[in-house]
Design a protein around this motif. Sequence first.
Motif, PDB file in Angstrom:
ATOM      1  N   ALA A 342       0.815  -1.213   0.000  1.00 59.23           N
ATOM      2  CA  ALA A 342       0.000   0.000   0.000  1.00 59.23           C
ATOM      3  C   ALA A 342       0.852   1.268   0.000  1.00 59.23           C
ATOM      4  N   ALA A 362      -3.952  -4.626   2.732  1.00 61.16           N
ATOM      5  CA  ALA A 362      -5.123  -3.742   2.653  1.00 61.16           C
ATOM      6  C   ALA A 362      -5.526  -3.328   4.052  1.00 61.16           C
ATOM      7  N   ASP A 389      -2.071   3.962  -0.533  1.00 65.11           N
ATOM      8  CA  ASP A 389      -3.389   3.352  -0.717  1.00 65.11           C
ATOM      9  C   ASP A 389      -3.996   3.087   0.655  1.00 65.11           C
TER      10      ASP A 389
END
Length: 498
Positions: A342, A362, A389
């Motif tokens: 990420a 995630a 992210d």
Amino acid sequence: MNAQLINNSRVGDLPFDEIKEGEITQFTGNKKDFINDDEIQSLIKKSWNADTQEVRDIIQKSLSIKRLEPEETAALLNVKDNNLWEEMFYAAGEIKKRVYDNRIVTFAPLYLSNLCTNSCVYCSFRKENAQEKRRRLTGYEIRKETEAILSVGHKRIIVVYGDHPLSNIDYIADTIKTIYDTKAGTSRIRRINVNSAPMSVDDLKILKQTGIGTYQVFQETYHHRTYREVHPSGKKSNYQWRLYALHRAMEAGIDDVAIGALFGLYDWKFEVMGLLYHAIELERNFGVGPHTISFPRVKSAANTPLGENPAYNDKRVSDEDFKKLVAVIRLSVPYTGMILTAREPARLRKEALSLGITQMDASTRIGIGSYSENYNKQEMKRQQFLIGDTRSLEELIGELAGAGYITSFCTAGYRCGRTGKCIMDMLSGGKERWFCKINAVLTYREWLDDFAGNETKMLGEKVIKKEISEIKESVPALYPKFIEYFERIKNGERDLFI
Ligand code: SAM
Ligand code: SF4
């Protein structure tokens, strides 16, 4: 409960794990290490002009799931024709499908301590950063963090530590035990991978006993001079102690090891070559290459010299070059897992996915205590660097399902003894693929039933339907067992695997 802050510089009388020179020279034999900077530079130079047919032959070799030789990788790195790059991008995706199918394994990083005695110029945890609030998590805090991670459905994590006497092997072993012992309802973490400073063989033997999955150490840069520049002091300034960290892990019996380079410190082509040499060296010594390769790019990090240093501007890797390096790594080491973290923004993660990626994190947070405590996602002061992210696990799973990928929470491999050489042979021969597919579907079923919102569930059911019919058609012998487990999971049982 208030976090206990610790003065990072007060190492005082604490026993500091010394570098054991003998555990370097046993591999080098007092000679140079296996990274020969001049040889790499000259290979990159020499392969400046490979012709199209030569490149296509190399691509064919990769497609037959054979690891490339350095001169072949150097030729790929130097391709200038955009059409040939397109062919390489396509082949990278094909290799991923042949070895790993349409699965993406997911995990969350868990940072346990930001105490650190090193001075890495790119990292906010460096000892000179007086703005960093230093702490290591207590048992209570670790349980809270683990529960928060479990609450979104993660089953796999990687634990991350700074390099400090207060996060030595005793702390690492205790924290891993606490995490494995933590339950949230029927959920618990089923696989813990570790990213920590290099250890001695004795410490690695203790680590092995804790029941970890993969042990990961990034070399950061394989280029000797740059390595010295970016690690000016502390234990980490010893290039070879780090370079042979995974040899020692293998010797201690940890046979799933993970390598990586931090792109942006030196020429990206050189680093890809370094990763390849490392993979070859592990194969030669232990009969098995790296379980995964990581290729993070340097991100902004508060109060670090690198951020403000223009000397590194020409080393930074553009998005275009990033996609190229991902594809070349995939082509060079077709059997290995590839982790796209990420650190990269969602848009680029989406674009690079089809180039051979096998694992993505995630719902990622990289501050100490940041899963369970009040936390502003982009708060620089509490994290090691700025992540790109910040999407939730559910958002990632939805996006992957929409693109036809199944998210896997499978942890069967290491719990069934399918590790090291055994799993690599099975992957290269295409056998592991079906076990992994079955276990991916079983864990996906669990996640959809336990955590998915309506929209994600709808997308996920489509993926599952397709997977079930493939299993039925392609491995009829395994189908009855699979479907029995699948039904039992639908009826509420958990953690069934083949
Ligand atoms: N302290 C241990 C060590 O250095 O081996 C654990 C690793 S550190 C907490 C995890 C990894 O984060 C490092 O190996 C490095 O590659 C990466 N990292 C550090 N600073 C970074 C930055 N500014 N941007 C992206 N990745 C970074
Ligand atoms: Fe410490 Fe690791 Fe950060 Fe270097 S990368 S400063 S060793 S935490």
